[in-house]
Design an enzyme around this catalytic site. Structure first.
Site, PDB file in Angstrom:
ATOM      1  N   GLY A   1       0.521  -0.954  -0.311  1.00  0.00           N
ATOM      2  CA  GLY A   1      -0.194   0.087  -0.264  1.00  0.00           C
ATOM      3  C   GLY A   1       0.751   1.107  -0.061  1.00  0.00           C
ATOM      4  O   GLY A   1       0.678   2.421   0.518  1.00  0.00           O
TER       5      GLY A   1
ATOM      6  N   GLY B   1      -0.584   7.656   0.390  1.00  0.00           N
ATOM      7  CA  GLY B   1      -0.274   8.147   1.761  1.00  0.00           C
ATOM      8  C   GLY B   1       0.893   8.080   3.228  1.00  0.00           C
ATOM      9  O   GLY B   1       1.979   7.777   2.200  1.00  0.00           O
ATOM     10  N   ILE B   2       0.407   6.735   4.106  1.00  0.00           N
ATOM     11  CA  ILE B   2       1.372   6.640   4.913  1.00  0.00           C
ATOM     12  C   ILE B   2       2.736   5.412   4.331  1.00  0.00           C
ATOM     13  O   ILE B   2       3.581   6.085   5.121  1.00  0.00           O
ATOM     14  CB  ILE B   2       1.002   6.105   6.576  1.00  0.00           C
ATOM     15  CG1 ILE B   2      -0.040   6.859   7.141  1.00  0.00           C
ATOM     16  CG2 ILE B   2       1.999   5.567   7.309  1.00  0.00           C
ATOM     17  CD1 ILE B   2      -0.695   6.471   7.811  1.00  0.00           C
ATOM     18  N   GLY B   3       1.752   4.685   3.771  1.00  0.00           N
ATOM     19  CA  GLY B   3       3.130   3.718   2.767  1.00  0.00           C
ATOM     20  C   GLY B   3       3.790   5.096   2.268  1.00  0.00           C
ATOM     21  O   GLY B   3       5.277   4.416   2.203  1.00  0.00           O
TER      22      GLY B   3
ATOM     23  N   LYS C   1      -1.831  -2.379  -5.708  1.00  0.00           N
ATOM     24  CA  LYS C   1      -2.582  -2.291  -6.633  1.00  0.00           C
ATOM     25  C   LYS C   1      -2.545  -1.171  -8.592  1.00  0.00           C
ATOM     26  O   LYS C   1      -3.152  -1.357  -9.100  1.00  0.00           O
ATOM     27  CB  LYS C   1      -3.835  -2.591  -6.047  1.00  0.00           C
ATOM     28  CG  LYS C   1      -4.479  -3.447  -5.667  1.00  0.00           C
ATOM     29  CD  LYS C   1      -5.826  -4.361  -5.357  1.00  0.00           C
ATOM     30  CE  LYS C   1      -6.398  -3.045  -5.018  1.00  0.00           C
ATOM     31  NZ  LYS C   1      -8.023  -3.581  -4.418  1.00  0.00           N
TER      32      LYS C   1
ATOM     33  N   TYR D   1     -15.057  -3.365  10.729  1.00  0.00           N
ATOM     34  CA  TYR D   1     -13.731  -2.860  10.021  1.00  0.00           C
ATOM     35  C   TYR D   1     -12.841  -3.381  11.165  1.00  0.00           C
ATOM     36  O   TYR D   1     -11.478  -2.922  11.435  1.00  0.00           O
ATOM     37  CB  TYR D   1     -13.137  -1.130  10.325  1.00  0.00           C
ATOM     38  CG  TYR D   1     -12.237  -0.644  10.076  1.00  0.00           C
ATOM     39  CD1 TYR D   1     -11.134  -0.282   9.220  1.00  0.00           C
ATOM     40  CD2 TYR D   1     -11.789   0.241  10.693  1.00  0.00           C
ATOM     41  CE1 TYR D   1     -10.212   0.259   9.074  1.00  0.00           C
ATOM     42  CE2 TYR D   1     -10.862   1.145  11.436  1.00  0.00           C
ATOM     43  CZ  TYR D   1     -10.037   0.923   9.955  1.00  0.00           C
ATOM     44  OH  TYR D   1      -9.143   1.241  10.171  1.00  0.00           O
TER      45      TYR D   1
END
Length: 271
Positions: free
Chosen positions: A13, A17-19, A38, A164
């Site tokens: 991922g 963002g964070i990744g 992806k 979640y």
């Protein structure tokens, strides 16, 4: 060791963002970064692809490998890990960052969405660990770091979005198990979670969040870096909070991490 120079990170991922932030922080040290996500084609609603982040990693001083990989698919994860080893000679660090989110109650959670969260979050983290561990076990200072909260059985975290919470806590319990199994063999397995809500594209799925009261992904990236440079035999099975990690590392000023310094910050879910 205070640097990730020459280390190989497999980050799920990582296209935004964070990744992405963790990838760029490692790149500044001169690390090798496998960007397993992806997103290979630009999406107007969600900026960032494996290719755009690979370019950013190289520009920041790292070596990059863009890998189109859906972590629900075992064959794709095995192929991505093999490509990483072919390119860089091994894997030192796995960052389980990929996650699916859906913050609705039971009657508003389609089973398709429920299944996606379980497959990506808990199963995906387990699969990536299983695939990377043969190489991690050969690495000199191996780490698995998963973006997951401290485990909690408090109904206040479960009632609003059971699907979640189950998926996210699933990542936490996978961390707990792997730490017990592989910590004694020298692989550090830990989880990291933000103290406050982080301004990422996932916020679009949370109605009514004021971005001005969030922090930037950099705080999680800096905390991840501080964990990943630690001796693996001295840091295992911990559920770490970004702010605490950085305080321990000597950081005292957190204003630079705020989207708008001076605003009261929103605490993250599960804390």
């Amino acid at each position: 060791m205070t640097t990730l120079s020459g280390k190989t990170l497999f980050i799920t991922g990582a296209s935004r963002g964070i990744g992405r932030a963790i990838a760029l922080r490692a790149a500044r040290d001169g690390a090798n970064v496998a960007i397993a996500s992806k997103s290979s084609v630009a999406n107007p609603k969600l900026p960032g692809t494996i290719h755009s982040v690979a370019q950013e990693v190289e520009a920041a001083g790292g070596r990059a490998l863009a890998l189109k990989c859906d972590i629900r698919e075992e064959d794709q994860v095995r192929a991505a890990a093999a490509a990483t080893v072919d390119a860089f000679g091994g894997i030192d660090i796995l960052v389980n960052n990929a996650s699916a989110i859906w913050l609705r109650g039971t009657l508003d959670t389609p089973m398709k969405r429920f299944d996606l969260m379980q497959q990506v979050n808990a199963r995906g983290s387990f699969l990536c660990a299983q695939v990377c561990l043969p190489w991690l076990l050969q690495a000199p200072n191996p780490h698995i770091l998963t973006l997951a909260p401290p485990p909690s059985l408090d109904p206040k975290w479960w009632a609003p979005h059971t699907g979640y919470t189950l998926a996210k806590m699933g990542m936490s319990f996978v961390t707990l198990g792997l730490a017990g199994e592989f910590g004694p063999q020298g692989v550090a397995v830990n989880a990291l979670w933000p103290r406050t809500i982080i301004a990422t594209d996932a916020l679009n799925l949370i109605p009514g969040v004021d971005v001005a009261r969030c922090r930037k992904p950099d705080i999680v990236a800096d905390a991840a870096h501080a964990v990943l440079v630690r001796p693996s035999r001295e840091c295992n099975g911990r559920f770490l909070i970004d702010e605490d990690v950085l305080r321990e590392a000597g950081v005292t000023d957190f204003d630079s991490y705020a989207v708008e310094p001076g605003q009261p910050l929103l605490p993250d879910l599960f804390l």
